[in-house]
Scaffold this active site. Structure first.
Site, mmCIF file in Angstrom:
data_model
loop_
_atom_site.group_PDB
_atom_site.id
_atom_site.type_symbol
_atom_site.label_atom_id
_atom_site.label_comp_id
_atom_site.label_asym_id
_atom_site.label_seq_id
_atom_site.Cartn_x
_atom_site.Cartn_y
_atom_site.Cartn_z
ATOM 1 N N TYR A 22 0.793 -1.227 0.000
ATOM 2 C CA TYR A 22 0.000 0.000 0.000
ATOM 3 C C TYR A 22 0.827 1.280 0.000
ATOM 4 O O TYR A 22 0.275 2.368 -0.111
ATOM 5 C CB TYR A 22 -0.939 0.000 1.211
ATOM 6 C CG TYR A 22 -1.875 -1.179 1.216
ATOM 7 C CD1 TYR A 22 -2.961 -1.225 0.357
ATOM 8 C CD2 TYR A 22 -1.653 -2.268 2.054
ATOM 9 C CE1 TYR A 22 -3.821 -2.316 0.348
ATOM 10 C CE2 TYR A 22 -2.506 -3.366 2.048
ATOM 11 C CZ TYR A 22 -3.584 -3.380 1.191
ATOM 12 O OH TYR A 22 -4.424 -4.455 1.172
ATOM 13 N N ASN A 74 -14.105 2.296 -0.803
ATOM 14 C CA ASN A 74 -13.093 1.260 -0.652
ATOM 15 C C ASN A 74 -13.524 0.505 0.599
ATOM 16 O O ASN A 74 -13.243 0.944 1.720
ATOM 17 C CB ASN A 74 -11.690 1.846 -0.499
ATOM 18 C CG ASN A 74 -10.631 0.771 -0.403
ATOM 19 O OD1 ASN A 74 -10.925 -0.388 -0.122
ATOM 20 N ND2 ASN A 74 -9.392 1.149 -0.610
ATOM 21 N N HIS A 80 -15.176 -8.451 -0.175
ATOM 22 C CA HIS A 80 -15.234 -9.877 -0.510
ATOM 23 C C HIS A 80 -16.210 -10.653 0.351
ATOM 24 O O HIS A 80 -16.426 -11.843 0.113
ATOM 25 C CB HIS A 80 -13.835 -10.489 -0.378
ATOM 26 C CG HIS A 80 -12.770 -9.588 -0.901
ATOM 27 N ND1 HIS A 80 -12.618 -9.322 -2.252
ATOM 28 C CD2 HIS A 80 -11.834 -8.840 -0.266
ATOM 29 C CE1 HIS A 80 -11.616 -8.464 -2.403
ATOM 30 N NE2 HIS A 80 -11.133 -8.161 -1.215
ATOM 31 N N ASP A 87 -26.127 -4.671 -0.544
ATOM 32 C CA ASP A 87 -27.556 -4.373 -0.525
ATOM 33 C C ASP A 87 -27.829 -2.904 -0.202
ATOM 34 O O ASP A 87 -28.757 -2.310 -0.752
ATOM 35 C CB ASP A 87 -28.274 -5.281 0.470
ATOM 36 C CG ASP A 87 -28.351 -6.732 0.006
ATOM 37 O OD1 ASP A 87 -28.040 -7.019 -1.172
ATOM 38 O OD2 ASP A 87 -28.717 -7.587 0.839
ATOM 39 N N HIS A 100 -9.883 0.129 -5.092
ATOM 40 C CA HIS A 100 -8.863 -0.712 -4.442
ATOM 41 C C HIS A 100 -7.497 -0.166 -4.787
ATOM 42 O O HIS A 100 -7.229 0.144 -5.950
ATOM 43 C CB HIS A 100 -8.969 -2.169 -4.898
ATOM 44 C CG HIS A 100 -10.282 -2.770 -4.569
ATOM 45 N ND1 HIS A 100 -10.620 -3.150 -3.308
ATOM 46 C CD2 HIS A 100 -11.355 -3.004 -5.360
ATOM 47 C CE1 HIS A 100 -11.859 -3.608 -3.309
ATOM 48 N NE2 HIS A 100 -12.333 -3.522 -4.542
ATOM 49 N N ARG A 111 -9.675 -12.841 -2.773
ATOM 50 C CA ARG A 111 -9.847 -11.409 -3.058
ATOM 51 C C ARG A 111 -10.313 -11.159 -4.493
ATOM 52 O O ARG A 111 -10.649 -10.021 -4.847
ATOM 53 C CB ARG A 111 -8.542 -10.652 -2.827
ATOM 54 C CG ARG A 111 -8.100 -10.635 -1.392
ATOM 55 C CD ARG A 111 -6.887 -9.742 -1.213
ATOM 56 N NE ARG A 111 -6.228 -9.979 0.048
ATOM 57 C CZ ARG A 111 -6.567 -9.420 1.204
ATOM 58 N NH1 ARG A 111 -7.584 -8.584 1.254
ATOM 59 N NH2 ARG A 111 -5.896 -9.691 2.303
#
Length: 146
Positions: A22, A74, A80, A87, A100, A111
């Site tokens: 990241y 995000n 996942h 919903d 992502h 993932r």
């Protein structure tokens, strides 16, 4: 135009968590860059983060009452696993872009599946912090064409 960015679980740890994946950029750094980009695009952007699935659902549901035009999300690991976040996005019927920082399709097999992508207008993945900028630009462009 008013847009909400929701960041899910563990994204508050950016800059400390797995920097090899990241980078060293923090969530605050991303928000600062998005604030500048939103001014350039002439839109308002608000930021919100939670590590709790139910709080994320509540925030998405509140979007209608708060007159948001679009959602950037995000969801982190909830991408996942969370049918309820999916919903909620579907229920509010506000255009959403899934974000992502890494390419989820090049990572662990679990993932590869996003439960929320089917109710989003697009998915931006793999560009580290630039994924957020690209997602904002794409959402604003989409909303301007509507």
């Amino acid at each position: 135009m008013k847009i909400l960015l929701i960041n899910g679980a563990n994204l508050n740890m950016l800059g400390q968590r797995e920097p090899e994946k990241y980078g060293k950029i923090t969530l605050q750094d991303i928000e600062n860059a998005l604030t500048l980009k939103s001014k350039e695009l002439g839109v308002q952007i608000d930021f919100w983060q939670s590590n709790h699935e139910g709080e994320i659902v509540d925030k998405i549901q509140q979007m209608k009452n708060e007159s948001y035009d679009g959602l950037l999300i995000n969801a982190g690991g909830y991408t996942h696993t969370s049918v309820v976040i999916r919903d909620a996005i579907s229920a509010v019927q506000i255009p959403a872009v899934e974000i992502h920082m890494t390419n989820i399709h090049a990572r662990e097999e679990f993932r590869h599946t996003s439960l929320i992508s089917g109710v989003c207008i697009a998915q931006v993945a793999g560009f580290k912090e630039l994924s957020y900028i690209f997602a904002l630009e794409g959402l604003v462009s989409y909303l301007n064409r509507k």
